[in-house]
Structures are given as structure tokens and as C-alpha cells.
Design a protein around this motif. Sequence first.
Motif, PDB file in Angstrom:
ATOM      1  N   LEU A  75      33.435  54.829  15.487  1.00  0.00           N
ATOM      2  CA  LEU A  75      34.491  55.097  16.476  1.00  0.00           C
ATOM      3  C   LEU A  75      35.629  54.074  16.514  1.00  0.00           C
ATOM      4  CD1 LEU A  75      32.261  56.074  19.550  1.00  0.00           C
ATOM      5  CD2 LEU A  75      33.351  57.597  17.910  1.00  0.00           C
ATOM      6  N   TRP A 113      31.680  65.760  10.687  1.00  0.00           N
ATOM      7  CA  TRP A 113      31.148  65.416  12.019  1.00  0.00           C
ATOM      8  C   TRP A 113      32.126  64.498  12.739  1.00  0.00           C
ATOM      9  CZ3 TRP A 113      30.163  61.759  15.574  1.00  0.00           C
ATOM     10  CH2 TRP A 113      29.340  62.091  16.646  1.00  0.00           C
ATOM     11  N   LEU A 147      28.336  50.882  28.863  1.00  0.00           N
ATOM     12  CA  LEU A 147      29.188  50.431  27.758  1.00  0.00           C
ATOM     13  C   LEU A 147      29.195  48.913  27.801  1.00  0.00           C
ATOM     14  CD1 LEU A 147      31.229  50.788  25.493  1.00  0.00           C
ATOM     15  CD2 LEU A 147      32.938  51.463  27.148  1.00  0.00           C
ATOM     16  N   HIS A 155      44.961  56.395  26.259  1.00  0.00           N
ATOM     17  CA  HIS A 155      44.045  55.603  25.429  1.00  0.00           C
ATOM     18  C   HIS A 155      43.434  56.531  24.386  1.00  0.00           C
ATOM     19  CE1 HIS A 155      40.914  52.997  24.115  1.00  0.00           C
ATOM     20  NE2 HIS A 155      39.940  53.567  24.805  1.00  0.00           N
ATOM     21  N   PHE A 214      32.168  59.624  28.328  1.00  0.00           N
ATOM     22  CA  PHE A 214      33.067  60.765  28.136  1.00  0.00           C
ATOM     23  C   PHE A 214      33.432  61.371  29.503  1.00  0.00           C
ATOM     24  CE2 PHE A 214      34.330  63.756  24.683  1.00  0.00           C
ATOM     25  CZ  PHE A 214      34.885  64.752  25.466  1.00  0.00           C
ATOM     26  N   GLY A 256      27.487  57.532  25.099  1.00  0.00           N
ATOM     27  CA  GLY A 256      28.730  58.242  24.799  1.00  0.00           C
ATOM     28  C   GLY A 256      29.047  59.387  25.751  1.00  0.00           C
ATOM     29  N   ARG A 257      28.018  60.211  26.040  1.00  0.00           N
ATOM     30  CA  ARG A 257      28.281  61.394  26.889  1.00  0.00           C
ATOM     31  C   ARG A 257      28.685  61.007  28.302  1.00  0.00           C
ATOM     32  NH1 ARG A 257      23.851  65.985  25.444  1.00  0.00           N
ATOM     33  NH2 ARG A 257      24.437  66.219  23.269  1.00  0.00           N
ATOM     34  N   ASP A 276      24.243  57.768   7.523  1.00  0.00           N
ATOM     35  CA  ASP A 276      23.986  59.217   7.557  1.00  0.00           C
ATOM     36  C   ASP A 276      25.027  59.894   8.460  1.00  0.00           C
ATOM     37  OD1 ASP A 276      22.961  61.728   7.417  1.00  0.00           O
ATOM     38  OD2 ASP A 276      21.289  61.337   8.789  1.00  0.00           O
ATOM     39  N   THR A 277      26.223  60.063   7.907  1.00  0.00           N
ATOM     40  CA  THR A 277      27.297  60.728   8.634  1.00  0.00           C
ATOM     41  C   THR A 277      28.191  61.430   7.629  1.00  0.00           C
ATOM     42  OG1 THR A 277      28.970  60.394  10.347  1.00  0.00           O
ATOM     43  CG2 THR A 277      28.915  58.754   8.610  1.00  0.00           C
ATOM     44  N   CYS A 308      39.110  48.352  27.066  1.00  0.00           N
ATOM     45  CA  CYS A 308      40.148  49.242  26.532  1.00  0.00           C
ATOM     46  C   CYS A 308      41.344  49.391  27.485  1.00  0.00           C
ATOM     47  CB  CYS A 308      39.565  50.616  26.215  1.00  0.00           C
ATOM     48  SG  CYS A 308      38.220  50.548  25.036  1.00  0.00           S
ATOM     49  N   ARG A 359      25.201  54.981  13.809  1.00  0.00           N
ATOM     50  CA  ARG A 359      26.294  55.913  13.502  1.00  0.00           C
ATOM     51  C   ARG A 359      27.004  56.425  14.749  1.00  0.00           C
ATOM     52  NH1 ARG A 359      23.243  61.507  11.707  1.00  0.00           N
ATOM     53  NH2 ARG A 359      22.172  61.842  13.677  1.00  0.00           N
ATOM     54  N   ASP A 360      26.309  56.337  15.916  1.00  0.00           N
ATOM     55  CA  ASP A 360      26.936  56.866  17.133  1.00  0.00           C
ATOM     56  C   ASP A 360      28.077  55.975  17.630  1.00  0.00           C
ATOM     57  OD1 ASP A 360      25.111  54.875  17.747  1.00  0.00           O
ATOM     58  OD2 ASP A 360      24.676  55.669  19.741  1.00  0.00           O
TER      59      ASP A 360
HETATM   60  O1  UT7 Z   1      36.852  53.409  24.826  1.00  0.00           O
HETATM   61  C1  UT7 Z   1      35.557  53.556  25.369  1.00  0.00           C
HETATM   62  C2  UT7 Z   1      34.535  53.595  24.250  1.00  0.00           C
HETATM   63  N1  UT7 Z   1      33.632  54.706  24.331  1.00  0.00           N
HETATM   64  C3  UT7 Z   1      33.906  55.950  23.866  1.00  0.00           C
HETATM   65  O2  UT7 Z   1      34.982  56.209  23.478  1.00  0.00           O
HETATM   66  C4  UT7 Z   1      32.800  56.970  23.833  1.00  0.00           C
HETATM   67  C5  UT7 Z   1      33.124  58.279  24.443  1.00  0.00           C
HETATM   68  N2  UT7 Z   1      32.167  59.260  23.958  1.00  0.00           N
HETATM   69  C6  UT7 Z   1      32.400  59.999  22.847  1.00  0.00           C
HETATM   70  O3  UT7 Z   1      33.462  59.881  22.271  1.00  0.00           O
HETATM   71  C7  UT7 Z   1      31.348  60.983  22.374  1.00  0.00           C
HETATM   72  O4  UT7 Z   1      30.320  61.080  23.323  1.00  0.00           O
HETATM   73  C8  UT7 Z   1      30.733  60.582  20.992  1.00  0.00           C
HETATM   74  C9  UT7 Z   1      31.778  60.755  19.900  1.00  0.00           C
HETATM   75  C10 UT7 Z   1      30.262  59.120  21.028  1.00  0.00           C
HETATM   76  C11 UT7 Z   1      29.531  61.459  20.640  1.00  0.00           C
HETATM   77  O5  UT7 Z   1      29.916  62.836  20.669  1.00  0.00           O
HETATM   78  P1  UT7 Z   1      28.958  63.926  21.322  1.00  0.00           P
HETATM   79  O6  UT7 Z   1      29.568  65.236  21.077  1.00  0.00           O
HETATM   80  O7  UT7 Z   1      28.723  63.488  22.736  1.00  0.00           O
HETATM   81  O8  UT7 Z   1      27.655  63.820  20.430  1.00  0.00           O
HETATM   82  P2  UT7 Z   1      26.173  63.453  20.883  1.00  0.00           P
HETATM   83  O9  UT7 Z   1      26.091  62.009  21.257  1.00  0.00           O
HETATM   84  O10 UT7 Z   1      25.722  64.463  21.880  1.00  0.00           O
HETATM   85  O11 UT7 Z   1      25.373  63.677  19.528  1.00  0.00           O
HETATM   86  C12 UT7 Z   1      25.277  64.968  18.932  1.00  0.00           C
HETATM   87  C13 UT7 Z   1      24.485  64.834  17.627  1.00  0.00           C
HETATM   88  C14 UT7 Z   1      23.202  64.014  17.743  1.00  0.00           C
HETATM   89  O12 UT7 Z   1      22.241  64.634  16.912  1.00  0.00           O
HETATM   90  P3  UT7 Z   1      21.099  65.594  17.557  1.00  0.00           P
HETATM   91  O13 UT7 Z   1      20.371  64.713  18.520  1.00  0.00           O
HETATM   92  O14 UT7 Z   1      21.864  66.697  18.225  1.00  0.00           O
HETATM   93  O15 UT7 Z   1      20.317  65.997  16.359  1.00  0.00           O
HETATM   94  C15 UT7 Z   1      23.570  62.690  17.149  1.00  0.00           C
HETATM   95  O16 UT7 Z   1      22.472  62.009  16.567  1.00  0.00           O
HETATM   96  O17 UT7 Z   1      25.295  64.161  16.656  1.00  0.00           O
HETATM   97  C16 UT7 Z   1      24.538  63.099  16.067  1.00  0.00           C
HETATM   98  N3  UT7 Z   1      25.467  62.037  15.682  1.00  0.00           N
HETATM   99  C17 UT7 Z   1      26.052  61.979  14.470  1.00  0.00           C
HETATM  100  N4  UT7 Z   1      25.979  62.764  13.389  1.00  0.00           N
HETATM  101  C18 UT7 Z   1      26.715  62.422  12.323  1.00  0.00           C
HETATM  102  C19 UT7 Z   1      25.884  60.980  16.438  1.00  0.00           C
HETATM  103  N5  UT7 Z   1      26.762  60.242  15.721  1.00  0.00           N
HETATM  104  C20 UT7 Z   1      26.881  60.834  14.505  1.00  0.00           C
HETATM  105  C21 UT7 Z   1      27.622  60.538  13.348  1.00  0.00           C
HETATM  106  N6  UT7 Z   1      27.517  61.360  12.288  1.00  0.00           N
HETATM  107  N7  UT7 Z   1      28.468  59.468  13.279  1.00  0.00           N
END
Ligand code: UT7
Length: 361
Positions: A154, A33, A188, A247, A216, A212-213, A28-29, A110, A149-150
Motif C-alpha cells: 500500500l 488484486w 493502525l 488523502h 476503511f 484495513g477494513r 503472494d500477490t 497521514c 501482503r496486506d
Molecule cells: O492511510 C491510512 C492507512 N491505511 C489504509 O489505507 C488502509 C485502508 N484499508 C484498505 O485500503 C483496504 O481494507 C485494504 C486494501 C487494506 C484491503 O482491502 P479489502 O478489500 O478490505 O481486502 P480484505 O482485507 O478483506 O482481504 C480480502 C482478501 C483476503 O483473502 P481471503 O481471506 O478472502 O482469502 C486477503 O488475504 O484479499 C487477500 N489479500 C491479498 N491478496 C492478494 C490481502 N492483501 C492481498 C494482496 N494480494 N496484497
Amino acid sequence: MPNAMITGWGKCLPPAALTNHDLATFMDTNDEWIYSRTGIKQRYISHVDTSALATLAAKRALACAGLKGSDIDMIILGTATPDTLVPNIAATVQAEIGAECAALDINAACSGFLYGLGLATAQIRSGQYKRILVIGAERLAFYLDWSRRDTAVLFGDGAGAVVVEATEQDVGVKAYELNNDPEGREILKTTFGTQMDRLDAESLDFFLQFDGREIFKRAIAGMGGLSQKVLTKLDMTSDDIDIVIPHQANVRIIDTLISKMKIPAEKAFKNIENYGNTSAATVPIALCDALEQGRIKPGQNILTCAFGAGLTSAAMMIKWGERVTPINECDEELPACDKTALEIIEKSVKYFLSKAEKEQA
Ligand code: UT7
């Protein structure tokens, strides 16, 4: 004291690309997004093991430097996804390139490549070794749960390598900082390791877990803080930086870091769109792409930085030398792949989707 200068560079990406649209066929993505939140359009899924990606990147870096495997004194391979833990896979690369030298894997997630380049620089400055191969190689799909999906959207597979040589010229790695924040260990992680119970099937069910947050925020603070330390060490300011090779974990992390450091946006190199986050391989792959695209000019100051599980972080200033083109090319390729990326991950996707269904029932 000799300086450590990059004289060869090479990358290896497997051929099967998995697009955001492919992911949306079972998860579901959607492309909108993923692209707007991360900057990723596609990533590669490997049909060969991490050491095969690492070996080809290494051979390309050696050709670029005009060297043979037997010229190398040490191999440092940054990876969190080795084909085998024992022996290390730097040894596999060593056998494939025909080197007689020291060989070790390091795991700083990483940040692994920059940690490796820092250690290589220290070896060269000490006079112990003259030519070191530093590699970042990953097969991140190993850790992914395709029902999440979260995290699953990535990451990607790939490898990059550099040859570092001793030089008396005033070029190469000028300064670096490495750090780890153990408070962030839990945000992580994967449970893969000796804590698993080999006799319990459920224990073998590991996957990448993260907040993730929180990552970040800490990524920006970690990379920004260390980058500033490197600048201060060298009595430089942000204005002295010609290009930043960060990175590639999320385009928004890069943009925020660059703007906080008051560096013009066009100085940040980004290629996450094509590869996703390849962990320890992002920096050397980005370095190769920046050179191929003519973004790095002789004598430029390159700031490079990374962060990863641990939470590790690293920052380094490199003054590039004269040469921005390869001495030789390596014409070897990976074995042909007769599957699409979706076909490579098909079994794993079925397993995780059915597990998630059972958990929800
Ligand atoms: O190298 C180190 C490895 N780690 C990383 O790189 C992670 C760093 N963090 C990030 O890059 C970001 O935090 C993410 C990309 C993981 C997430 O972005 P975000 O803007 O912080 O989104 P969020 O976690 O706050 O989620 C927002 C919404 C949620 O829905 P609700 O609760 O607002 O309804 C999630 O369920 O987005 C939803 N969501 C998705 N929707 C569609 C999360 N993943 C997805 C997805 N497709 N793949």
C-alpha cells in the motif's frame, strides 16, 4: 485579519519505482488484486532519507513562490518517518535552505500535512508570522514488513511542500477542522518508539500493523464528517466545491467518500496509481500534480481532507488565488540512484521472508 494563501508548491519523488509486478516476484500477490482493491500500480522507494526528500520539495516550493529560504519565518514538517527523532528534521531542512526561523516536526500520521497547514494558518491569522513552509515527507518503507501482503503493497516514499503567505486578499485557507479519534489508536500502529527495549533484539522488530477494513470505514466517516463541518462553517454546499484533493490511501475510499458527499466523481483528484500511499505527503503531492495538470483554476474552491493513525482526520477549504504557475523553477535533483527499487529493499525483503518462514516452521 490576514488570510493564509498558498503561493508556492513543490514535490519530490525518488527515482526508483517499485511496480505491482515487482512485488509479485517475492510475495503472494498480483497486479490485478492490488490495482482493483486499491488503485495502485506502483510506488517509489527512496535511496535517500526523509529530510533529503523534504528539502528538495521545499526548495521547489520556495522557487515556485519566488522566495529564498531566508524569507521563511517558520517550518512545519509533518512526518511519521523522520531520519532522526532528535533533532527534528525540519531543522535539517532549515539548514539546507538557509532559513533563520522556528522549525518543528509534527506527527499526525497521514493527516500531518493538513494539520501543519491548519497550524500555519492560525500563526498567519494571528499576525505572528508572514511566511511559513509546510511540508509532508515520508519514507514509509521504514515500517514495512515485506512478508505482509496486506500492508506492504500500500505504501510509498515521497514529499510535498507549500509556502503559505499572509495576504489581505479574500483567498487562501477559508476554514479547517482537525480531529482525533483515540478509540482507533490500536487499529493502525507500529511499536517503534521508547516502548522498545534497546537491549532486546526482538523488541526492535517493529512493523506497521493495521485492520484495513476498520480503517476503511472510519476513514470515510472521519473525512466525510469533518468535510461537512467545514462546509457548514462556510455556509457552503457540496455544489460549491470545484475540486477535491483527498488523502490517497485507497481509490475505493475516495470514490465512496465522494459519492456519499454527492460530489460528481470527476471532481475528485486521484494520483494514487503512481505513488501508493505516501502518508503525510499525499495531499501536497496531489496538489502539485493537480496544478501541473491544469486541474486547478484561479479562484476555485478546493476541498482537501485526510485521515491517518491516531486516528487523526482533517478537512480544509482553500480558495485558490490568481496564480496557478510557478514564478521560478528549482533545477536541483536528488543524488543519482544506481539501484532498482527491488535492489534497495532486497536486504529487508530477505530478512522478513526468512523471519516469516521461521515463524511458520
Ligand atoms: O492511510 C491510512 C492507512 N491505511 C489504509 O489505507 C488502509 C485502508 N484499508 C484498505 O485500503 C483496504 O481494507 C485494504 C486494501 C487494506 C484491503 O482491502 P479489502 O478489500 O478490505 O481486502 P480484505 O482485507 O478483506 O482481504 C480480502 C482478501 C483476503 O483473502 P481471503 O481471506 O478472502 O482469502 C486477503 O488475504 O484479499 C487477500 N489479500 C491479498 N491478496 C492478494 C490481502 N492483501 C492481498 C494482496 N494480494 N496484497
